[in-house]
Design a protein around this motif. Structure first.
Motif, PDB file in Angstrom:
ATOM      1  N   SER A   4       0.829  -1.205   0.000  1.00 31.35           N
ATOM      2  CA  SER A   4       0.000   0.000   0.000  1.00 31.35           C
ATOM      3  C   SER A   4       0.861   1.251   0.000  1.00 31.35           C
ATOM      4  CB  SER A   4      -0.906   0.014   1.235  1.00 31.35           C
ATOM      5  OG  SER A   4      -1.624   1.229   1.315  1.00 31.35           O
ATOM      6  N   PRO A   5       0.429   2.304  -0.681  1.00 29.85           N
ATOM      7  CA  PRO A   5       1.121   3.583  -0.585  1.00 29.85           C
ATOM      8  C   PRO A   5       0.932   4.260   0.775  1.00 29.85           C
ATOM      9  CG  PRO A   5      -0.876   3.833  -1.873  1.00 29.85           C
ATOM     10  CD  PRO A   5      -0.713   2.369  -1.614  1.00 29.85           C
ATOM     11  N   VAL A   6       0.026   3.714   1.584  1.00 29.20           N
ATOM     12  CA  VAL A   6      -0.243   4.237   2.925  1.00 29.20           C
ATOM     13  C   VAL A   6       0.556   3.417   3.939  1.00 29.20           C
ATOM     14  CG1 VAL A   6      -2.025   4.580   4.682  1.00 29.20           C
ATOM     15  CG2 VAL A   6      -2.521   5.067   2.273  1.00 29.20           C
ATOM     16  N   PRO A   7       1.281   4.042   4.864  1.00 33.72           N
ATOM     17  CA  PRO A   7       2.022   3.285   5.876  1.00 33.72           C
ATOM     18  C   PRO A   7       1.112   2.327   6.638  1.00 33.72           C
ATOM     19  CG  PRO A   7       2.618   5.607   5.959  1.00 33.72           C
ATOM     20  CD  PRO A   7       1.461   5.503   5.014  1.00 33.72           C
ATOM     21  N   ALA A   8       1.650   1.179   7.013  1.00 34.89           N
ATOM     22  CA  ALA A   8       0.846   0.132   7.642  1.00 34.89           C
ATOM     23  C   ALA A   8       0.073   0.643   8.852  1.00 34.89           C
ATOM     24  CB  ALA A   8       1.738  -1.045   8.035  1.00 34.89           C
ATOM     25  N   ALA A   9       0.689   1.468   9.669  1.00 33.34           N
ATOM     26  CA  ALA A   9       0.041   1.942  10.892  1.00 33.34           C
ATOM     27  C   ALA A   9      -1.121   2.884  10.611  1.00 33.34           C
ATOM     28  CB  ALA A   9       1.070   2.644  11.780  1.00 33.34           C
ATOM     29  N   MET A  10      -1.182   3.429   9.408  1.00 37.59           N
ATOM     30  CA  MET A  10      -2.225   4.398   9.062  1.00 37.59           C
ATOM     31  C   MET A  10      -3.313   3.805   8.167  1.00 37.59           C
ATOM     32  SD  MET A  10      -1.076   6.864  10.754  1.00 37.59           S
ATOM     33  CE  MET A  10       0.472   7.397  11.486  1.00 37.59           C
ATOM     34  N   GLN A  11      -3.142   2.581   7.733  1.00 34.15           N
ATOM     35  CA  GLN A  11      -4.144   1.970   6.856  1.00 34.15           C
ATOM     36  C   GLN A  11      -5.451   1.733   7.618  1.00 34.15           C
ATOM     37  OE1 GLN A  11      -2.642  -1.475   4.670  1.00 34.15           O
ATOM     38  NE2 GLN A  11      -0.612  -0.529   4.568  1.00 34.15           N
ATOM     39  N   PHE A  12      -6.545   1.665   6.864  1.00 34.38           N
ATOM     40  CA  PHE A  12      -7.843   1.420   7.477  1.00 34.38           C
ATOM     41  C   PHE A  12      -7.860   0.051   8.137  1.00 34.38           C
ATOM     42  CE2 PHE A  12      -9.218   4.212   3.792  1.00 34.38           C
ATOM     43  CZ  PHE A  12      -9.240   5.348   4.564  1.00 34.38           C
ATOM     44  N   ARG A  13      -8.588  -0.033   9.212  1.00 34.28           N
ATOM     45  CA  ARG A  13      -8.758  -1.292   9.929  1.00 34.28           C
ATOM     46  C   ARG A  13     -10.222  -1.712   9.869  1.00 34.28           C
ATOM     47  NH1 ARG A  13      -3.952  -1.277   9.273  1.00 34.28           N
ATOM     48  NH2 ARG A  13      -2.377  -1.733  10.857  1.00 34.28           N
ATOM     49  N   GLY A  14     -10.673  -1.955   8.652  1.00 35.45           N
ATOM     50  CA  GLY A  14     -12.038  -2.428   8.454  1.00 35.45           C
ATOM     51  C   GLY A  14     -13.054  -1.305   8.553  1.00 35.45           C
ATOM     52  N   PHE A  15     -14.306  -1.706   8.535  1.00 30.64           N
ATOM     53  CA  PHE A  15     -15.409  -0.754   8.690  1.00 30.64           C
ATOM     54  C   PHE A  15     -15.580  -0.402  10.161  1.00 30.64           C
ATOM     55  CE2 PHE A  15     -16.945  -3.224   4.905  1.00 30.64           C
ATOM     56  CZ  PHE A  15     -16.819  -2.204   3.979  1.00 30.64           C
ATOM     57  N   HIS A  16     -15.974   0.827  10.381  1.00 30.98           N
ATOM     58  CA  HIS A  16     -16.475   1.223  11.693  1.00 30.98           C
ATOM     59  C   HIS A  16     -17.981   0.992  11.754  1.00 30.98           C
ATOM     60  CE1 HIS A  16     -18.402   4.261  14.345  1.00 30.98           C
ATOM     61  NE2 HIS A  16     -17.445   3.910  15.189  1.00 30.98           N
ATOM     62  N   SER A  17     -18.699   1.439  10.708  1.00 27.50           N
ATOM     63  CA  SER A  17     -20.162   1.359  10.717  1.00 27.50           C
ATOM     64  C   SER A  17     -20.705   1.710   9.344  1.00 27.50           C
ATOM     65  CB  SER A  17     -20.743   2.343  11.746  1.00 27.50           C
ATOM     66  OG  SER A  17     -20.342   3.675  11.434  1.00 27.50           O
ATOM     67  N   VAL A  18     -21.986   1.505   9.181  1.00 26.66           N
ATOM     68  CA  VAL A  18     -22.737   2.082   8.068  1.00 26.66           C
ATOM     69  C   VAL A  18     -23.926   2.831   8.658  1.00 26.66           C
ATOM     70  CG1 VAL A  18     -22.071   0.374   6.321  1.00 26.66           C
ATOM     71  CG2 VAL A  18     -24.116  -0.027   7.727  1.00 26.66           C
ATOM     72  N   THR A  19     -24.391   3.834   7.918  1.00 22.65           N
ATOM     73  CA  THR A  19     -25.560   4.610   8.339  1.00 22.65           C
ATOM     74  C   THR A  19     -26.693   4.402   7.352  1.00 22.65           C
ATOM     75  OG1 THR A  19     -24.207   6.312   9.412  1.00 22.65           O
ATOM     76  CG2 THR A  19     -26.458   6.928   8.796  1.00 22.65           C
ATOM     77  N   LEU A  20     -27.848   4.010   7.851  1.00 20.19           N
ATOM     78  CA  LEU A  20     -29.064   3.871   7.046  1.00 20.19           C
ATOM     79  C   LEU A  20     -29.881   5.148   7.187  1.00 20.19           C
ATOM     80  CD1 LEU A  20     -28.213   0.848   7.697  1.00 20.19           C
ATOM     81  CD2 LEU A  20     -30.665   0.299   7.553  1.00 20.19           C
ATOM     82  N   ALA A  21     -30.200   5.794   6.080  1.00 15.36           N
ATOM     83  CA  ALA A  21     -31.101   6.939   6.092  1.00 15.36           C
ATOM     84  C   ALA A  21     -32.532   6.413   5.974  1.00 15.36           C
ATOM     85  CB  ALA A  21     -30.787   7.893   4.951  1.00 15.36           C
ATOM     86  N   ALA A  22     -33.401   6.802   6.910  1.00 14.58           N
ATOM     87  CA  ALA A  22     -34.748   6.230   6.966  1.00 14.58           C
ATOM     88  C   ALA A  22     -35.776   7.317   7.229  1.00 14.58           C
ATOM     89  CB  ALA A  22     -34.822   5.171   8.059  1.00 14.58           C
ATOM     90  N   ALA A  23     -36.943   7.162   6.603  1.00 18.12           N
ATOM     91  CA  ALA A  23     -38.044   8.086   6.868  1.00 18.12           C
ATOM     92  C   ALA A  23     -38.586   7.893   8.275  1.00 18.12           C
ATOM     93  CB  ALA A  23     -39.150   7.885   5.838  1.00 18.12           C
ATOM     94  N   SER A  24     -38.511   6.671   8.777  1.00 12.27           N
ATOM     95  CA  SER A  24     -38.854   6.350  10.162  1.00 12.27           C
ATOM     96  C   SER A  24     -38.009   5.153  10.576  1.00 12.27           C
ATOM     97  CB  SER A  24     -40.348   6.039  10.315  1.00 12.27           C
ATOM     98  OG  SER A  24     -40.705   4.918   9.529  1.00 12.27           O
ATOM     99  N   TYR A  25     -37.811   4.990  11.861  1.00 10.60           N
ATOM    100  CA  TYR A  25     -36.859   3.985  12.310  1.00 10.60           C
ATOM    101  C   TYR A  25     -37.488   2.781  13.001  1.00 10.60           C
ATOM    102  CZ  TYR A  25     -37.542   5.399  17.178  1.00 10.60           C
ATOM    103  OH  TYR A  25     -38.098   5.629  18.401  1.00 10.60           O
ATOM    104  N   GLU A  26     -38.754   2.855  13.382  1.00 11.15           N
ATOM    105  CA  GLU A  26     -39.310   1.863  14.301  1.00 11.15           C
ATOM    106  C   GLU A  26     -39.281   0.440  13.738  1.00 11.15           C
ATOM    107  OE1 GLU A  26     -41.094   5.861  15.297  1.00 11.15           O
ATOM    108  OE2 GLU A  26     -40.788   4.694  13.465  1.00 11.15           O
ATOM    109  N   ARG A  27     -39.709   0.254  12.493  1.00  9.48           N
ATOM    110  CA  ARG A  27     -39.760  -1.113  11.960  1.00  9.48           C
ATOM    111  C   ARG A  27     -38.362  -1.656  11.667  1.00  9.48           C
ATOM    112  NH1 ARG A  27     -43.286  -2.097   7.096  1.00  9.48           N
ATOM    113  NH2 ARG A  27     -42.469  -0.084   6.370  1.00  9.48           N
ATOM    114  N   THR A  28     -37.459  -0.782  11.221  1.00  9.55           N
ATOM    115  CA  THR A  28     -36.088  -1.235  11.003  1.00  9.55           C
ATOM    116  C   THR A  28     -35.427  -1.571  12.341  1.00  9.55           C
ATOM    117  OG1 THR A  28     -35.933   0.090   8.997  1.00  9.55           O
ATOM    118  CG2 THR A  28     -33.864  -0.651   9.971  1.00  9.55           C
ATOM    119  N   GLN A  29     -35.711  -0.782  13.363  1.00 14.75           N
ATOM    120  CA  GLN A  29     -35.191  -1.103  14.695  1.00 14.75           C
ATOM    121  C   GLN A  29     -35.697  -2.460  15.161  1.00 14.75           C
ATOM    122  OE1 GLN A  29     -34.589   1.610  18.256  1.00 14.75           O
ATOM    123  NE2 GLN A  29     -36.573   0.722  18.805  1.00 14.75           N
ATOM    124  N   ALA A  30     -36.969  -2.751  14.924  1.00 13.53           N
ATOM    125  CA  ALA A  30     -37.509  -4.045  15.324  1.00 13.53           C
ATOM    126  C   ALA A  30     -36.794  -5.184  14.603  1.00 13.53           C
ATOM    127  CB  ALA A  30     -39.009  -4.093  15.047  1.00 13.53           C
TER     128      ALA A  30
END
Length: 317
Positions: A150-176
């Motif tokens: 990688s052109p990025v030093p090993a210590a600075m490379q990404f370590r996987g995903f932190h999270s994803v964000t779902l944009a929702a008109a409402s959250y209740e059913r997705t939360q369930a």
């Protein structure tokens, strides 16, 4: 209270995120040369073999680090809105966040931040086709492997995903779905954002729902996420989840062989396409760990068409 039998292997976190981009060379240059991710597999879309399917990840293509793309150069740009993954967040160290601010600036990439959300410090920017990315300070270094070239030093490379964000008109059913049916836990909420974590609290185990009541619905196209996949350890666990979620009334696909993992798909109530993907067989199935991503690997059903496919696909330099 969860409706899930305690003995079922959990959906332990994210497996991969798949998005739509435009020109494949632009996509490749950005993710490998600028972000320093490894191209761990160069193959084709199972449903459209005239199109690449490009997989980027850490040095080993570890589940939880893999960001994949369908390059459709002639596709229209997508429209951000509800019913979509609105941001994909990558993990780095505290020192890494300062490094990435400088690196993005050196590559003339505008970013916002640093900002704070819950207990996290992060920056936000877009890839060349408009997909929203975040870089978040999170200690996940033990779970992922750096890429030696990688052109990025090993210590600075990404370590996987932190999270994803779902944009929702409402959250209740997705939360369930996330809590009662998929077994995740609501961790925090603030300002219309709800954060959920997979059982075990391992790496790449967070999903946010951002409630945007009254916002317009998103449209697919370049710069948007096609689906997000959650990981299970094996085929037996995947089958157990297929049966359990079908029992809750969800409409799921049959198990599909994607060569490097097996997949089951379903839509959450807000419209985002979810997938359950197995950890095995993995990306070293048909290439050695040292040569991942170096050759065009075709699914067996398309091998007889290799000459035609290679003639059609643009070269990646």
């Amino acid at each position: 209270m969860s409706s899930l039998p305690a003995l079922r292997p959990p959906l332990a976190g994210l497996h991969h995120v798949t998005a739509i981009c435009g020109d494949p060379q632009v996509n490749y240059d950005f993710y490998t040369h600028v972000l320093g991710m490894r191209l761990v597999k160069k193959t084709v879309n199972f449903d459209d073999p005239g199109t690449y399917h490009l997989y980027y990840g850490d040095g080993a293509g570890t589940p939880g680090s893999v960001l994949t793309f369908f390059p459709w150069p002639d596709a229209p740009s997508g429209r951000a809105g509800t019913g979509q993954i609105s941001a994909t967040a990558l993990a780095t160290s505290e020192a890494g966040l300062a490094y990435w601010q400088a690196r993005l600036k050196d590559n003339d990439i505008e970013f916002r931040g640093p900002m704070q959300r819950f207990d996290d410090v992060y920056i936000e920017f877009s890839d060349p086709h408009g997909m929203t990315l975040e870089i978040v300070v999170a200690d996940q270094s033990a779970a992922f492997q750096p890429w030696s070239q990688s052109p990025v030093p090993a210590a600075m490379q990404f370590r996987g995903f932190h999270s994803v964000t779902l944009a929702a008109a409402s959250y209740e059913r997705t939360q369930a779905l996330l809590t009662h049916q998929m077994g995740w836990t609501l961790l925090k909420e603030s300002g219309g954002r709800f954060r959920y974590q997979a059982p075990g609290a391992g790496p790449a185990s967070l999903v946010d729902i951002l409630c945007q009541t009254g916002a317009r619905h998103g449209l697919p196209g370049t710069g948007t996420v096609h689906h997000v996949a959650f990981r299970v350890p094996d085929d037996a666990a995947q089958l157990a989840w297929l049966q359990a979620l079908a029992g809750f009334g969800l409409n799921l696909s049959p198990v599909m062989d994607r060569t490097y993992f097996h997949s089951v798909y379903y839509r959450e109530p807000g419209g985002v396409l979810f997938e359950i993907a197995t950890v095995p067989p993995g990306f070293a199935l048909d290439e050695s760990p040292e040569t991942l991503g170096s050759a065009l690997m075709l699914p067996p059903q398309y091998e007889a068409m290799r000459a035609q496919i290679e003639k059609h696909l643009p070269p990646l330099r």
